[in-house]
Write an enzyme that holds these catalytic residues in place. Structure first.
Site, short mmCIF file in Angstrom:
data_model
loop_
_atom_site.label_atom_id
_atom_site.label_comp_id
_atom_site.label_asym_id
_atom_site.label_seq_id
_atom_site.Cartn_x
_atom_site.Cartn_y
_atom_site.Cartn_z
N PHE A 1 22.51 27.54 -58.03
CA PHE A 1 21.54 26.58 -57.50
C PHE A 1 20.25 27.35 -57.27
O PHE A 1 20.22 28.33 -56.53
CB PHE A 1 22.00 25.98 -56.17
CG PHE A 1 20.94 25.13 -55.50
CD1 PHE A 1 21.01 23.76 -55.54
CD2 PHE A 1 19.86 25.71 -54.82
CE1 PHE A 1 20.03 22.97 -54.93
CE2 PHE A 1 18.87 24.94 -54.23
CZ PHE A 1 18.95 23.57 -54.28
N GLU A 2 19.19 26.90 -57.90
CA GLU A 2 17.88 27.43 -57.56
C GLU A 2 16.82 26.42 -57.95
O GLU A 2 16.94 25.73 -58.96
CB GLU A 2 17.61 28.80 -58.22
CG GLU A 2 17.69 28.81 -59.73
CD GLU A 2 17.52 30.23 -60.31
OE1 GLU A 2 17.53 31.21 -59.54
OE2 GLU A 2 17.39 30.34 -61.54
#
Length: 374
Positions: free
Chosen positions: A273-274
């Protein structure tokens, strides 16, 4: 000599042959003369199971039109995925649509090292009314460079697998590509198959990043496995020594090190997740950093992943205030999850268990991030 019986059999054979030809050639004839249709005339039509009968329209309510915001960032949702991962990414995408993108309508960019099948594309496009693009990663961006010593790289992979080093057998090319990810958009949200999004996302994280000049956003921060990156920090220190002018004052070095950079804390942002600014990755400092790392071959001779590389890059070349913890986005990628606490959990209508959140477990690095601002 033909007997009457022979003639009868011959005529019957011709009739049956004509019947089969007509059945295949004319659909209506085939239906009319089918055994099931003839049987229905004697026994009456058979009823279908109830579940095969569509729900009448009078019970259906179409989706209410969503109010689309007047202002949007130049951003996309980026998915690096294989054709074989269709069902896993559909699960992730459905949650993202329900929790966020149904309201905000940001485009998707799907990337693969092989062409996406038509079936894959059809299933994906059925889940959203947003724009979807399907891209093929260039071979030279994905496959192992010719200058890598394959014998050495293969031995390294075998050693890590033999020693039960997690991720030791794969992800190299994926990590190399992601670490140098370049897209036509300014911001991106990375999404992987088989994740969980636990909370409603009622704000636009891209606009927040843009307006507040953030460059990197995360939900989980944990320690890296030392055996996957035995020489990474040595190479990082070498780069810093050779390029001190590229290191940003007021950075997040304290997240990476307790002693001013002599040793590495192993802390990194979990990059599956980014939400990040692609202009930051395109900038002079990060590009030189990535190219320097790439030349050392550690993506192949060891197991340098995009998580520590992105994390170190963000911590060195951005101000600490430009790295953002998305506390309100409940997220799980096995085996870790971030679950908001208290009022944030309630406001987001989250369905995760706060007691199972990784945030302040012994292997979490969130407390080290918090200390940057204390």
């Amino acid at each position: 000599m033909m007997t009457p019986m022979h003639y009868i059999l011959l005529v019957l054979g011709v009739i049956i042959l004509i019947h089969y030809i007509m059945s295949f050639t004319y659909e209506e004839y085939g239906k009319a003369t089918s055994i099931s249709n003839i049987a229905e005339k004697w026994t009456g039509p058979k009823s279908n199971p109830l579940y095969r009968t569509p729900v009448p329209d009078e019970y259906c309510k179409p989706d209410s039109p969503m109010h689309l915001q007047d202002r949007k960032a130049n951003a996309s949702i980026v998915v690096l995925v294989r054709n074989s991962e269709l069902w896993g990414i559909m699960s992730s995408m459905k949650q993202l649509e329900d929790r966020f993108n149904r309201k905000f309508q940001y485009p998707y960019v799907f990337l693969n090292d092989k062409p996406f099948t038509q079936s894959f594309q059809d299933h994906i496009q059925a889940l959203t009314s947003a724009t979807v693009e399907f891209g093929l990663i260039p071979s030279d961006h994905w496959h192992q460079p010719s200058w890598i010593d394959e014998e050495r790289a293969s031995k390294s992979r075998d050693d890590m697998i033999r020693n039960d080093v997690i991720y030791g057998g794969g992800y190299r090319n994926m990590c190399r590509f992601n670490s140098g990810l370049l897209q036509k958009y300014r911001y991106y949200w990375r999404v992987e198959p088989d994740i969980q999004l636990f909370c409603d996302v009622n704000h636009d994280p891209f606009l927040m990043m843009q307006d507040q000049k953030k460059v990197y956003g995360f939900t989980i921060a944990i320690s890296e496995i030392p055996a996957t990156i035995p020489t990474l920090w040595k190479v990082v220190k070498s780069f810093i020594d050779a390029n001190p002018d590229l290191v940003t004052p007021g950075n997040a070095m304290e997240f990476l090190s307790d002693d001013g950079g002599e040793s590495y804390s192993l802390c990194h942002f979990w990059s599956n997740f980014e939400i990040a600014d692609l202009d930051f990755w395109r900038g002079e400092a990060y590009l030189k950093f990535f190219e320097y790392l790439d030349e050392q071959g550690g993506f192949y001779y060891e197991c340098w992943g995009d998580a520590p590389v992105h994390s170190i890059g963000a911590a060195l070349f951005a101000k600490k205030e430009q790295i953002h913890f998305f506390n309100d986005i409940g997220y799980q990628h096995e085996p870790f999850e971030h679950c908001p606490q208290g009022d944030v959990h309630t406001k987001g209508k989250c369905w995760c268990n706060p007691d199972e959140s990784v945030d302040y477990q012994i292997y979490s690095c969130l407390n080290r991030y918090d200390k940057l601002f204390s």
